[in-house]
Design an enzyme around this catalytic site. Structure first.
Site, short mmCIF file in Angstrom:
data_model
loop_
_atom_site.label_atom_id
_atom_site.label_comp_id
_atom_site.label_asym_id
_atom_site.label_seq_id
_atom_site.Cartn_x
_atom_site.Cartn_y
_atom_site.Cartn_z
N HIS A 75 -0.91 -35.07 43.58
CA HIS A 75 -0.21 -36.36 43.52
C HIS A 75 1.18 -36.19 44.13
CE1 HIS A 75 -2.75 -38.61 40.31
NE2 HIS A 75 -3.49 -37.81 41.04
N TYR A 204 3.57 -45.04 34.47
CA TYR A 204 4.20 -45.08 33.15
C TYR A 204 4.79 -46.48 33.02
CZ TYR A 204 4.07 -39.92 33.13
OH TYR A 204 3.67 -38.61 33.15
N PRO A 296 4.83 -36.26 25.02
CA PRO A 296 4.09 -36.11 26.28
C PRO A 296 4.62 -36.94 27.45
CG PRO A 296 2.79 -37.33 24.67
CD PRO A 296 4.01 -36.87 23.96
N LYS A 300 5.28 -32.41 30.13
CA LYS A 300 5.91 -31.09 30.17
C LYS A 300 5.32 -30.06 29.21
CE LYS A 300 8.79 -31.60 33.44
NZ LYS A 300 7.76 -31.79 34.47
N TYR A 395 10.35 -34.01 37.17
CA TYR A 395 8.92 -34.27 36.98
C TYR A 395 8.08 -33.18 37.66
CZ TYR A 395 4.69 -36.93 36.06
OH TYR A 395 3.46 -37.32 35.60
P1 RFL Z 1 -2.46 -24.54 21.97
O1 RFL Z 1 -3.17 -25.23 23.06
O2 RFL Z 1 -2.18 -25.29 20.72
O3 RFL Z 1 -3.28 -23.22 21.62
C1 RFL Z 1 -2.99 -22.45 20.50
C2 RFL Z 1 -4.25 -21.71 20.08
O4 RFL Z 1 -3.96 -20.84 18.99
C3 RFL Z 1 -4.98 -20.95 18.02
N1 RFL Z 1 -4.42 -20.58 16.71
C4 RFL Z 1 -4.67 -19.39 16.09
N2 RFL Z 1 -5.42 -18.35 16.46
C5 RFL Z 1 -5.48 -17.29 15.60
N3 RFL Z 1 -4.83 -17.28 14.41
C6 RFL Z 1 -4.07 -18.30 14.00
N4 RFL Z 1 -3.39 -18.27 12.83
C7 RFL Z 1 -3.96 -19.44 14.86
N5 RFL Z 1 -3.30 -20.61 14.80
C8 RFL Z 1 -3.59 -21.29 15.91
C9 RFL Z 1 -5.41 -22.40 18.09
O5 RFL Z 1 -6.72 -22.59 17.57
C10 RFL Z 1 -5.33 -22.66 19.59
O6 RFL Z 1 -6.54 -22.42 20.25
O7 RFL Z 1 -1.06 -23.96 22.48
P2 RFL Z 1 -0.64 -23.37 23.92
O8 RFL Z 1 -1.67 -22.41 24.43
O9 RFL Z 1 0.77 -22.95 23.80
O10 RFL Z 1 -0.75 -24.62 24.92
C11 RFL Z 1 0.15 -25.67 24.83
C12 RFL Z 1 -0.53 -26.97 25.22
O11 RFL Z 1 -1.78 -27.08 24.58
C13 RFL Z 1 0.35 -28.15 24.83
O12 RFL Z 1 1.69 -27.94 25.22
C14 RFL Z 1 -0.07 -29.47 25.44
O13 RFL Z 1 -1.42 -29.75 25.33
C15 RFL Z 1 0.75 -30.54 24.71
N6 RFL Z 1 0.09 -31.80 24.72
C16 RFL Z 1 0.15 -32.51 25.85
N7 RFL Z 1 0.88 -32.03 26.91
C17 RFL Z 1 0.95 -32.71 28.04
O14 RFL Z 1 1.60 -32.26 28.98
N8 RFL Z 1 0.27 -33.92 28.16
C18 RFL Z 1 -0.49 -34.43 27.12
O15 RFL Z 1 -1.09 -35.47 27.25
C19 RFL Z 1 -0.56 -33.73 25.91
N9 RFL Z 1 -1.28 -34.20 24.87
C20 RFL Z 1 -0.61 -32.26 23.58
C21 RFL Z 1 -1.32 -33.47 23.69
C22 RFL Z 1 -0.62 -31.56 22.37
C23 RFL Z 1 -1.31 -32.03 21.25
N10 RFL Z 1 -1.23 -31.26 20.02
C24 RFL Z 1 -0.68 -29.93 20.01
C25 RFL Z 1 -1.57 -31.72 18.74
C26 RFL Z 1 -2.03 -33.94 22.60
C27 RFL Z 1 -2.05 -33.23 21.38
C28 RFL Z 1 -2.88 -33.80 20.26
C1 PHB Z 2 -2.66 -37.10 30.71
O1 PHB Z 2 -3.30 -37.38 31.74
O2 PHB Z 2 -3.24 -36.76 29.66
C2 PHB Z 2 -1.19 -37.20 30.74
C3 PHB Z 2 -0.54 -37.34 31.96
C4 PHB Z 2 0.84 -37.46 31.99
C5 PHB Z 2 1.55 -37.43 30.82
C6 PHB Z 2 0.90 -37.26 29.59
C7 PHB Z 2 -0.47 -37.15 29.57
O3 PHB Z 2 2.90 -37.57 30.86
#
Ligand code: RFL
Ligand code: PHB
Length: 406
Positions: A75, A204, A296, A300, A395
């Site tokens: 993008h 957005y 989100p 980032k 961004y």
């Molecule tokens: P993760 O992905 O949470 O992975 C952590 C892993 O550790 C495991 N774990 C354990 N394992 C062993 N022993 C324990 N005691 C443990 N406790 C936990 C878990 O099962 C898991 O598999 O962290 P990581 O790898 O640092 O990755 C970070 C990203 O996942 C996160 O920053 C993003 O997904 C944040 N986030 C979003 N970011 C975006 O940029 N766009 C989004 O749309 C977006 N949506 C989200 C999100 C995070 C969410 N969370 C954390 C609730 C939506 C949600 C619901």
């Molecule tokens: C997504 O596609 O899940 C998404 C993209 C951009 C954002 C947050 C979530 O800022």
């Protein structure tokens, strides 16, 4: 108790743990990952969709980019729409060539899991009771249970990649740890559908009814979000109600292009800004969501996890190459500098694009006054090329910091 050993013990098989493990293994540094749940459960969590160039390059360095490069969509711009008025941020033009890749977190995670399996690297899924010990000593270790047996994992270093609810952060004593937190008074309701996206780039949108985001995963899969009160439950939102509300919040000509369909996933995520300092304690390092959470709005979360991984990977590679342990002291400072930039950008974007009028006080201001400041902020930044460049630079992602040599 069964004793096993490795150089770097990694807690968590999310994107942080898997990417770190892959990069280290390619440099000949052995690692074992301990994950609390099953691989399928990890892959069931639908989260981020936008990768900064730095992240994409790191995935290439890890040798796992084949599918991302073939199927990910580049993008070159992103849109911000305030009350129907659309402004395109020309990411590529304003930054001198940078862009982002649209490729889901689930896909990256799947690619990393496949590569790890093919390389024969060890992962203990469904490891329970994972507990770090003696992290300040030169012989840290972890204990855990797996398949009815108790294990001790001896290692040189522990990477806490275990997300916000993990055990690693709690291992840093409370008197050493400082946690900063802002919980927002609303959440995001996300919906995934196998329908074509309404626009080629992300939009957005802020409207009087609240924030909405039109995102995507592929030409046949769209991802949308709505700002909702924290009191709402997913069950309160039928697919029909979601589509109807979405169309009211998007600019009219975009709303007309929304193709509706049955949801394949729907969930509500709370919005939080959170940072833990420091990110290193002895031979334990916090990586990704274990140390910080962003709302989100700036896309980032995953990208900050990647820059932590890049810093730790470069530091550990030098420690093993040179035998000089001083490098590890740079981790927290390098990681946190970029984390705070990402935190500030995500907080700023969240403030500018959401409705806060129900909130009693924000920065000491009442909701109505805060709204007006943010309206003026959007007006100013979006109508100035310099303003748009400030958004574009952040961004696409600020550069990764180099490790200082001794
Ligand atoms: P993760 O992905 O949470 O992975 C952590 C892993 O550790 C495991 N774990 C354990 N394992 C062993 N022993 C324990 N005691 C443990 N406790 C936990 C878990 O099962 C898991 O598999 O962290 P990581 O790898 O640092 O990755 C970070 C990203 O996942 C996160 O920053 C993003 O997904 C944040 N986030 C979003 N970011 C975006 O940029 N766009 C989004 O749309 C977006 N949506 C989200 C999100 C995070 C969410 N969370 C954390 C609730 C939506 C949600 C619901
Ligand atoms: C997504 O596609 O899940 C998404 C993209 C951009 C954002 C947050 C979530 O800022």
């Amino acid at each position: 108790m069964k004793t096993i050993q490795t150089q770097v013990a990694i807690i968590g098989a999310g994107p942080s743990g898997l990417l770190l493990g892959q990069l280290l293994a390619r440099k000949g540094i052995s690692n074992i990952i301990l994950e609390r749940v099953t691989g399928d459960y990890v892959l069931g969590r639908i989260r981020a969709g936008i990768l900064e160039q730095g992240f994409a390059d790191l995935v290439r360095e890890a040798g796992v980019s084949e599918r991302m490069d073939a199927e990910g969509h580049v993008h070159e711009g992103v849109e911000l729409a305030i009350n129907g008025k659309r402004t395109r941020i020309d990411l590529k033009g304003l930054t001198g060539g940078d862009e982002v890749v649209c490729y889901g977190q689930v896909e990256i995670t799947r690619d990393l899991m496949d590569a790890r399996r093919e390389a024969g690297l060890e992962t203990y899924y469904e490891a329970s009771g994972v507990q770090p010990h003696d992290v300040k000593s030169d012989q840290p270790y972890l204990t855990f249970d797996h398949g009815g047996e108790s294990y001790r994992l001896d290692c040189d270093f522990i990477a806490g990649c275990d997300g916000f609810h993990g055990v690693s952060r709690q291992t840093i004593p409370e008197d050493i740890r400082t946690e900063y937190e802002r919980v927002y008074p609303f959440g995001w309701l996300g919906l995934m559908a196998d329908t074509p996206p309404c626009h080629e780039e992300l939009i957005y949108a802020k409207s009087e009814r609240g924030f909405a985001l039109a995102s995507q995963r592929s030409p046949t899969r769209s991802r949308y979000y709505l700002q909702v009160p924290l009191t709402d439950k997913v069950e309160d939102w039928s697919d029909e109600a979601f589509w109807e509300e979405l169309k009211k919040r998007l600019p009219a000509e975009i709303a007309d292009k929304v193709v509706t369909g049955p949801s394949i996933e729907k969930s509500i995520a709370p919005l939080r800004s959170f940072v833990c300092e420091p990110m290193q304690y002895g031979n334990l390092f916090l990586v990704g969501d274990a140390a910080h959470i962003v709302p989100p709005t700036g896309a980032k979360g995953l990208n900050l996890a990647a820059s932590d991984v890049a810093a730790l990977y470069r530091i550990l590679t030098r420690v093993y190459d040179t035998g000089d342990r001083r490098y590890i002291e740079q981790y927290s400072e390098i990681a946190l500098r970029r984390v705070w930039h990402g935190e500030r950008f995500s907080w700023w974007m969240t403030n500018m694009l959401h409705n806060f009028d129900q909130e009693v006080s924000n920065n000491g201001l009442d909701g109505q006054m805060f709204e007006r400041f943010m309206k003026s902020e959007a007006d100013y930044f979006l109508n100035s090329e310099n303003g748009r460049r400030v958004i574009a630079e952040q961004y696409v992602g600020l550069p990764y910091e180099e490790v200082k040599e001794y």
